[in-house]
Design an enzyme around this catalytic site. Structure first.
Site, PDB file in Angstrom:
ATOM      1  N   HIS A 102       0.838  -1.091  -0.016  1.00 39.96           N
ATOM      2  CA  HIS A 102      -0.030   0.019  -0.066  1.00 39.96           C
ATOM      3  C   HIS A 102       0.750   1.106   0.160  1.00 39.96           C
ATOM      4  CE1 HIS A 102       0.568  -0.398   4.414  1.00 39.96           C
ATOM      5  NE2 HIS A 102       0.667   0.982   4.341  1.00 39.96           N
ATOM      6  N   ASP A 156       0.062  -8.011   1.914  1.00 41.55           N
ATOM      7  CA  ASP A 156       0.320  -6.248   1.758  1.00 41.55           C
ATOM      8  C   ASP A 156       1.758  -6.194   1.686  1.00 41.55           C
ATOM      9  OD1 ASP A 156      -0.303  -3.581   1.584  1.00 41.55           O
ATOM     10  OD2 ASP A 156       0.041  -3.337   3.608  1.00 41.55           O
ATOM     11  N   SER A 179       5.199   2.045   7.575  1.00 41.19           N
ATOM     12  CA  SER A 179       4.642   1.027   6.963  1.00 41.19           C
ATOM     13  C   SER A 179       5.888   0.500   5.978  1.00 41.19           C
ATOM     14  CB  SER A 179       3.320   1.352   6.004  1.00 41.19           C
ATOM     15  OG  SER A 179       2.430   1.657   6.938  1.00 41.19           O
TER      16      SER A 179
END
Length: 300
Positions: free
Chosen positions: A143, A173, A252
């Site tokens: 993402h 992810d 992230s």
């Protein structure tokens, strides 16, 4: 007629001999003096024993000086005292600081770009990546740059490179990036199996929260085998590592590492029931076994 007595007459007119004056000076060496002393020592026992005692005293003095000058062997007591002195006089880095130092050369800033209406590159967002091979293979979250037109990498030494997407694993992810320009001294992270991790084990998260240059937070693993669905994602991700080291947008794709600086997971999200997207105490990471599999590395 008495005769006068006759006396013998001394020759007073003759000069009297006078001895030369004595001038002080060193006594002349007597040849064979030591022979005479040794001969006397053989005859006189007291003198012999006295000479032996003098020689023995000189020998003991020499041996004592040699023993004082030669280093003695260290004992465990000496070592313990030296360690204690170092601990009390020097400020040693914490375990978290040492872990962050070890992983730092492999942490990469991932910048995603899109195009504006005029066709110019506009920064879309900032995430984190971790180098897993010295050929420039990097793990991050899908993402981070999923809808980006281009991705730029900034390495720990400040050098930059464009990146291409080399692989994806949407159910975890995960995205694999390949740097187009690889620094000569690029350092890859050390990956570690998660099979023996336990809740309570200390961990460190390193990344770029809100774009702030490398930031480190520490905490513990608070759970294993967790499931999580991010607000942006439609699919739930399972078998995650739950941790309580602070993480925020920008973390992230960053590494979750042990106190030895070895990567056990890739940070993928934070649990937050509000819309503020800030850390409330629970974060999640994909186990490194899944992440390495996405890059085609052999299993642990």
């Amino acid at each position: 007629m008495r005769k006068p007595a006759l006396y013998s007459r001394s020759p007073l007119s003759e000069p009297v001999a006078v001895a030369d004056p004595v001038v002080p000076g060193p006594s002349p060496a007597v040849p064979g003096a030591w022979r005479q002393r040794l001969a006397r020592a053989a005859v006189e026992p007291r003198l012999m024993w006295g000479m032996l005692l003098v020689v023995l005293a000189l020998l003991l003095t020499v041996l004592w000086r040699q023993a004082a000058q030669s280093p003695r062997a260290l004992t465990q007591k000496d070592i313990d005292a030296a360690v204690l002195r170092s601990l009390t006089t020097q400020n040693l880095p914490s375990r978290a600081a040492r872990a962050a130092d070890k992983i730092a050369p492999a942490v990469v800033r991932v910048v995603a770009y899109t195009k504006d209406r005029r066709g110019n590159d506009v920064e879309q967002g900032v995430g984190t990546g971790v180098v897993i091979t010295d050929r420039g293979v990097i793990l991050t979250n899908l993402h981070v740059g999923q809808s980006a037109r281009s991705v730029r990498l900034v390495f720990a030494d400040g050098s930059e490179s464009q990146a291409r997407l080399a692989g994806v694993q949407p159910d975890q992810d995960l995205a694999v990036l390949q740097a187009l320009t690889v620094p000569d001294d690029l350092h890859a992270a050390t990956l570690r199996s998660t099979h023996d991790l336990r809740p309570g084990d200390e961990v460190v998260a390193v990344g770029f929260p809100f774009g702030i240059s490398p930031s480190t937070s520490s905490g513990v693993i608070s759970g294993l085998g967790r499931a999580f669905q991010s607000p942006e994602g439609e699919q739930e991700i399972g078998n995650l590592i739950q941790f309580d080291a602070a993480a925020n947008p920008g973390n992230s794709g960053g590494p979750l590492v042990t106190m030895d600086g070895e990567v056990v997971g890739v940070v993928t999200g934070i649990l937050n029931p509000t819309s503020h997207r800030t850390f409330l105490g629970i974060g999640f990471a994909v186990p490194i076994e899944s992440a390495a599999g996405a890059a085609g590395l052999p299993p642990f």
